[in-house]
Scaffold this motif. Structure first.
Motif, short mmCIF file in Angstrom:
data_model
loop_
_atom_site.label_atom_id
_atom_site.label_comp_id
_atom_site.label_asym_id
_atom_site.label_seq_id
_atom_site.Cartn_x
_atom_site.Cartn_y
_atom_site.Cartn_z
N LEU A 121 7.30 -4.66 4.43
CA LEU A 121 8.07 -3.63 3.73
C LEU A 121 9.14 -4.26 2.84
O LEU A 121 9.38 -3.79 1.72
N GLU A 122 9.77 -5.32 3.30
CA GLU A 122 10.79 -5.99 2.49
C GLU A 122 10.18 -6.57 1.22
O GLU A 122 10.82 -6.52 0.14
N ARG A 123 8.98 -7.11 1.32
CA ARG A 123 8.32 -7.65 0.11
C ARG A 123 8.08 -6.57 -0.93
O ARG A 123 7.99 -6.86 -2.13
N ALA A 124 7.97 -5.31 -0.47
CA ALA A 124 7.74 -4.19 -1.38
C ALA A 124 9.04 -3.45 -1.72
O ALA A 124 9.01 -2.32 -2.20
N ASN A 125 10.17 -4.11 -1.46
CA ASN A 125 11.48 -3.57 -1.83
C ASN A 125 11.89 -2.32 -1.05
O ASN A 125 12.59 -1.46 -1.57
N PHE A 126 11.43 -2.22 0.20
CA PHE A 126 11.99 -1.25 1.13
C PHE A 126 13.10 -1.95 1.93
O PHE A 126 13.05 -3.16 2.15
N LEU B 18 0.81 -1.21 0.00
CA LEU B 18 0.00 0.00 0.00
C LEU B 18 0.85 1.27 0.00
O LEU B 18 0.45 2.29 -0.55
N LEU B 19 2.03 1.20 0.61
CA LEU B 19 2.90 2.37 0.67
C LEU B 19 3.78 2.52 -0.55
O LEU B 19 4.14 3.64 -0.94
N ARG B 20 4.14 1.41 -1.20
CA ARG B 20 5.08 1.48 -2.30
C ARG B 20 4.65 2.43 -3.43
O ARG B 20 5.48 3.21 -3.95
N GLY C 53 6.18 21.57 17.95
CA GLY C 53 5.58 20.73 16.92
C GLY C 53 5.27 21.52 15.66
O GLY C 53 5.60 22.70 15.55
N CYS C 54 4.64 20.85 14.72
CA CYS C 54 4.23 21.49 13.48
C CYS C 54 3.12 20.65 12.85
O CYS C 54 2.82 19.54 13.31
N PHE C 55 2.51 21.19 11.82
CA PHE C 55 1.54 20.44 11.03
C PHE C 55 2.28 19.79 9.87
O PHE C 55 2.98 20.47 9.11
N TYR C 56 2.15 18.48 9.75
CA TYR C 56 2.84 17.74 8.69
C TYR C 56 1.99 16.53 8.32
O TYR C 56 1.92 15.57 9.07
N GLN C 57 1.32 16.63 7.18
CA GLN C 57 0.39 15.57 6.79
C GLN C 57 1.15 14.33 6.30
O GLN C 57 2.16 14.44 5.62
N PRO C 58 0.66 13.15 6.62
CA PRO C 58 1.32 11.91 6.19
C PRO C 58 1.03 11.59 4.73
O PRO C 58 0.15 12.21 4.10
N LEU C 59 1.77 10.63 4.19
CA LEU C 59 1.46 10.09 2.87
C LEU C 59 0.25 9.17 2.93
O LEU C 59 -0.50 9.05 1.96
N ALA C 60 0.08 8.50 4.07
CA ALA C 60 -1.02 7.55 4.23
C ALA C 60 -1.18 7.21 5.70
O ALA C 60 -0.22 7.30 6.48
N VAL C 61 -2.38 6.80 6.06
CA VAL C 61 -2.66 6.26 7.39
C VAL C 61 -3.32 4.89 7.19
O VAL C 61 -4.31 4.78 6.46
N LEU C 62 -2.76 3.87 7.83
CA LEU C 62 -3.30 2.51 7.74
C LEU C 62 -3.76 2.09 9.12
O LEU C 62 -2.95 1.90 10.03
#
Length: 352
Positions: free
Chosen positions: A57-62, A27-29, A155-164
């Motif tokens: 993550l390793e299966r997705a080449n991270f 999902l992240l790749r 702190g700061c506002f920093y939106q993620p790429l995704a939330v699972l």
């Protein structure tokens, strides 16, 4: 599986469904060309779920690296943050790489701030392992560290790429932690939807956390999209928090965040009823549901001590603090209360 799209300074999707942890890599790749992934997780979460995330993550080449941190609010500090920065640097991470939070709200806050500031910002994803983090801290882009003088002062506002959000991860939570999460769920009912509020006893007993999480995320999404930087109506999400943060502080964080929010909601409901801002019936419904879910609704700390702690609240504006006040189930409003009046509000809320 349910998905909620969030449109903010960075658009992303919150995905809710059992089995997502083992699919995290796939999902992240598509969202990043990162080679490395730093998994920031607490020492309790690591033996439970980190290895499974590594394999995904390793299966997705991270190339994943586990960065363990101590659990607990008392470790949400500049020291923990500096340690993470130094470890990322030693591993050769770049701004093109990915930081993944695996854990509750503390891990998410620290990992998010680290991702936002390492080399001026790298990719970030959230995988909450607690109900409280899934419905609240993981969505909306807030990151934070505590200072000795107060909670969430850096702190700061920093939106993620995704939330699972994988509700299957809640199965290892102690009952106390599940109850803490339900405090934030009740908050959503009080703020947004009377029917949702009255459904919570049954849905909590059934363990239908996928539906609960998705609905709460959708409620929060709507406010985040209209007020990403928390300058206007997003402040409604602080219902119960001004009093609650003071309880946390006075307890030295022995009272958990969700418990403190429950106490704060009960106190502001009592104060609102005492001042004719809501009915006794509305107050009674709020206090009754919190109690039925096993959450505390009273505090032993005196009003003067709580008021002193509230003076350090980062939401304070000049000599006043915005309090979120229930008017009826599904409708709250923001009232600016002068600091010198806080003790009176706290007395009306049940503090001695």
């Amino acid at each position: 599986m349910k998905t909620i799209d969030v449109r903010a300074s960075r658009n992303y999707t919150v995905t809710v469904g059992s089995g997502l942890l083992c699919r995290a890599g796939e999902l992240l790749r598509p969202l990043t060309d990162a080679r490395r992934a730093a998994i920031v997780c607490g020492d309790i979460v690591r033996p439970l779920y980190a290895d499974e995330l590594v394999r995904s993550l390793e299966r997705a080449n991270f190339a994943p690296h586990i960065l363990e941190i101590p659990h607990g609010e008392e470790h949400k500090t500049l020291g923990t943050y500096a340690s993470l920065l130094e470890r990322l640097s030693a591993l050769g991470f770049t701004r093109r790489d990915l930081v993944v939070s695996l854990g509750g709200g503390v891990s998410g806050d620290i990992a998010g701030f680290t991702a936002a500031t390492y080399q001026r910002g790298c990719g970030f994803a959230q995988i909450p392992t607690t109900l409280l983090a899934a419905v609240d801290a993981s969505v909306g882009g807030k990151t934070a560290l505590d200072l000795p003088g107060g909670k969430n002062q850096v702190g700061c506002f920093y939106q993620p790429l995704a939330v699972l959000c994988d509700p299957a991860l809640f199965s290892t939570l102690p009952a106390r932690e599940l109850r803490c999460g339900m405090a934030e769920v009740v908050k959503c009912g009080v703020l947004f939807d009377r029917e949702f509020f009255f459904s919570l006893r049954a849905s909590a007993e059934d363990g239908d956390y996928e539906t609960i999480v998705a609905q709460c995320v959708a409620f929060k999404r709507d406010l985040v999209e209209r007020d990403e930087l928390d300058l206007g109506e997003r402040r409604l999400l602080n219902l119960g928090h001004s009093f609650g943060h003071a309880v946390e502080s006075c307890s030295g964080f022995a009272v958990r965040h969700g418990e403190a929010v429950a106490i704060g909601m009960a106190m502001i409901a009592r104060a609102a009823a005492a001042r004719g801002l809501c009915t006794e019936e509305t107050c009674g419904e709020i206090v009754s549901l919190l109690g039925a879910l096993g959450l505390p609704v009273e505090t032993e700390y005196p009003a003067e001590a709580l008021a002193e702690a509230m003076k350090k609240d980062k939401k304070r504006q000049g000599g006043a603090l915005p309090l979120i006040v229930p008017r009826e189930l599904g409708r709250c409003e923001i009232l600016s209360v002068p600091a010198e009046e806080l003790v009176g509000w706290l007395h009306d809320g049940g503090a001695q």
